[in-house]
Design a protein around this motif. Structure first.
Motif, mmCIF file in Angstrom:
data_model
loop_
_atom_site.group_PDB
_atom_site.id
_atom_site.type_symbol
_atom_site.label_atom_id
_atom_site.label_comp_id
_atom_site.label_asym_id
_atom_site.label_seq_id
_atom_site.Cartn_x
_atom_site.Cartn_y
_atom_site.Cartn_z
ATOM 1 N N SER A 62 16.358 8.470 1.448
ATOM 2 C CA SER A 62 17.668 9.073 1.186
ATOM 3 C C SER A 62 18.086 10.002 2.316
ATOM 4 N N ALA A 63 17.150 10.337 3.221
ATOM 5 C CA ALA A 63 17.462 11.206 4.353
ATOM 6 C C ALA A 63 18.198 10.454 5.459
ATOM 7 N N GLY A 64 18.207 9.111 5.379
ATOM 8 C CA GLY A 64 18.944 8.325 6.353
ATOM 9 C C GLY A 64 18.217 8.061 7.657
ATOM 10 N N ASP A 65 16.935 8.431 7.724
ATOM 11 C CA ASP A 65 16.215 8.298 8.992
ATOM 12 C C ASP A 65 15.458 6.985 9.153
ATOM 13 N N TYR A 66 15.565 6.068 8.189
ATOM 14 C CA TYR A 66 14.893 4.777 8.313
ATOM 15 C C TYR A 66 15.851 3.647 8.683
ATOM 16 N N ALA A 67 17.110 3.963 8.875
ATOM 17 C CA ALA A 67 18.111 2.925 9.155
ATOM 18 C C ALA A 67 17.735 2.131 10.402
ATOM 19 N N GLY A 68 17.756 0.802 10.268
ATOM 20 C CA GLY A 68 17.461 -0.070 11.394
ATOM 21 C C GLY A 68 15.991 -0.296 11.661
ATOM 22 N N VAL A 69 15.116 0.367 10.904
ATOM 23 C CA VAL A 69 13.669 0.214 11.082
ATOM 24 C C VAL A 69 13.181 -0.928 10.202
ATOM 25 N N ALA A 70 12.325 -1.785 10.743
ATOM 26 C CA ALA A 70 11.732 -2.881 9.979
ATOM 27 C C ALA A 70 10.260 -2.574 9.710
ATOM 28 N N ASP A 71 9.716 -3.186 8.663
ATOM 29 C CA ASP A 71 8.302 -2.967 8.341
ATOM 30 C C ASP A 71 7.818 -4.104 7.442
ATOM 31 N N THR A 72 6.506 -4.201 7.302
ATOM 32 C CA THR A 72 5.899 -5.173 6.394
ATOM 33 C C THR A 72 5.011 -4.432 5.413
ATOM 34 N N PHE A 73 5.223 -4.684 4.122
ATOM 35 C CA PHE A 73 4.440 -4.056 3.059
ATOM 36 C C PHE A 73 3.411 -5.050 2.514
ATOM 37 N N THR A 74 2.251 -4.543 2.188
ATOM 38 C CA THR A 74 1.346 -5.289 1.329
ATOM 39 C C THR A 74 1.851 -5.149 -0.108
ATOM 40 N N ASP A 75 1.467 -6.076 -0.954
ATOM 41 C CA ASP A 75 1.746 -5.935 -2.382
ATOM 42 C C ASP A 75 0.404 -6.116 -3.077
ATOM 43 N N SER A 76 -0.233 -5.020 -3.391
ATOM 44 C CA SER A 76 -1.627 -5.053 -3.850
ATOM 45 C C SER A 76 -1.753 -4.869 -5.352
ATOM 46 N N CYS A 77 -2.689 -5.601 -5.933
ATOM 47 C CA CYS A 77 -3.102 -5.416 -7.320
ATOM 48 C C CYS A 77 -4.568 -5.020 -7.307
ATOM 49 N N PHE A 78 -5.025 -4.398 -8.386
ATOM 50 C CA PHE A 78 -6.388 -3.876 -8.403
ATOM 51 C C PHE A 78 -7.081 -4.264 -9.707
ATOM 52 N N LEU A 79 -8.204 -4.962 -9.572
ATOM 53 C CA LEU A 79 -8.999 -5.368 -10.726
ATOM 54 C C LEU A 79 -10.130 -4.366 -10.897
ATOM 55 N N VAL A 80 -10.014 -3.536 -11.918
ATOM 56 C CA VAL A 80 -10.987 -2.466 -12.161
ATOM 57 C C VAL A 80 -12.099 -2.997 -13.062
ATOM 58 N N HIS A 81 -13.307 -3.082 -12.497
ATOM 59 C CA HIS A 81 -14.481 -3.501 -13.260
ATOM 60 C C HIS A 81 -15.183 -2.248 -13.779
ATOM 61 N N HIS A 82 -15.156 -2.036 -15.070
ATOM 62 C CA HIS A 82 -15.845 -0.908 -15.707
ATOM 63 C C HIS A 82 -16.875 -1.497 -16.659
ATOM 64 N N PRO A 83 -18.026 -0.848 -16.841
ATOM 65 C CA PRO A 83 -19.027 -1.393 -17.767
ATOM 66 C C PRO A 83 -18.482 -1.680 -19.166
ATOM 67 N N LYS A 84 -17.381 -1.001 -19.545
ATOM 68 C CA LYS A 84 -16.818 -1.213 -20.879
ATOM 69 C C LYS A 84 -15.651 -2.199 -20.894
ATOM 70 N N GLY A 85 -15.264 -2.741 -19.741
ATOM 71 C CA GLY A 85 -14.161 -3.681 -19.752
ATOM 72 C C GLY A 85 -13.471 -3.820 -18.412
#
Length: 297
Positions: free
Chosen positions: A67-90
């Motif tokens: 919202s500050a306006g300082d990213y205009a014209g900048v390109a980037d690549t995002f990961t889209d990560s999911c996380f599988l949490v293995h806990h002894p109970k589930g």
């Protein structure tokens, strides 16, 4: 972030999949299957978290991410990560990524976003010898399209959700949700077993996996706290931050639900991180995700 036509198509495909008859359940008097030595050993493993690749998002112009306006014209690549949490109970699946229909269909572009995905959540679970029906809990950091896209694949899980985010998806007064174009995808959450959780929720009751609210990006946006046996405390940001620079400069996307609330959540999050001495992982930041090598221990 919205890919309206893509999401509607994804939702229709997922709904059709959800209508496929389930496998017949065993007879009530059937003897329970014996627990193998391998399964018993797996249950005794300490907390560990598999990092799943749930897609890639290329942004040609990041202007809407500050919202500050300082990213205009900048390109980037995002990961889209999911996380599988293995806990002894589930097992807990944190975030569900982009729509599964993207697999095998190359890149799809709408506006400034180009999205793609190589493997579905189901395919990646199989690499760990897990089928979706074995996932005990599903929780999404928030209800944007890139975090809920494969809900059709984990319908047998219990959905953990706070009341604010649930109300944003399913307004009690019957009005359209905040992201009305995602209503067909939201509908796929309805048949699931649901557990409405408090602002801070200890998933397995031992303090090792805690969902805590960090609202502002959406009304009930949440982040995840992990107490890992080797790494120590870890905080997963959800979309409280999208980039390392967003964290450093406290940049708030233009499309956030509530900017002041987002800034307050950032302050609370940083106080928690400092108190715990936690490692912070920004889920869309390749520089945070790639060094993990697919696992947090």
């Amino acid at each position: 972030m919205r890919l309206t036509h893509l999401m509607i198509a994804a939702s229709v495909a997922a709904l059709l999949s959800a209508c496929t008859p389930a496998a017949e359940a065993p007879a009530p008097d059937a003897a329970p299957a014996a627990v193998t030595e391998t399964e018993a050993a797996e249950a005794e493993k300490p907390l560990h978290v598999a990092v799943l690749d749930c897609g890639t998002i290329r942004i040609s112009d990041l202007d809407i991410f500050s919202s500050a306006g300082d990213y205009a014209g900048v390109a980037d690549t995002f990961t889209d990560s999911c996380f599988l949490v293995h806990h002894p109970k589930g097992l807990l699946l944190w975030d569900i990524g982009l729509p599964g229909m993207l697999v095998g269909n190359g890149e799809n572009t709408q506006g400034v976003f180009t999205v793609s995905m190589e493997k579905s959540v189901t395919d990646q679970l199989a690499e760990y010898g897990i089928v979706p029906s074995e996932i005990d809990y599903v929780a999404v950091s928030h209800s944007h399209f890139d975090h809920i896209g494969q809900i059709d694949q984990v319908q047998g899980s219990t959905w953990l959700v706070n009341q604010k985010e649930k109300d944003a998806m399913f307004p009690p007064d019957g009005s359209a949700p905040v992201s009305a174009d995602l209503a067909p995808t939201f509908a796929m959450f309805s048949p699931m077993e649901q557990q409405v959780i408090e602002d801070e929720h200890d998933v397995f009751g031992d303090g090792s996996v805690v969902i805590f609210q960090t609202p502002g990006h959406t009304p009930g946006h949440s982040s995840l706290q992990l107490m890992m046996p080797e790494t120590g405390p870890v905080l997963l940001t959800g979309d409280l931050y999208h980039r390392a620079e967003s964290r450093e400069l406290k940049r708030v996307p233009r499309f956030n639900y509530d900017e002041p609330e987002t800034l307050a959540s950032m302050e609370a999050f940083e106080a928690r991180a400092e108190r715990l001495g936690a490692k912070v992982i920004i889920q869309h930041e390749p520089a945070d995700i790639e060094p993990l090598g697919g696992m947090i221990r």
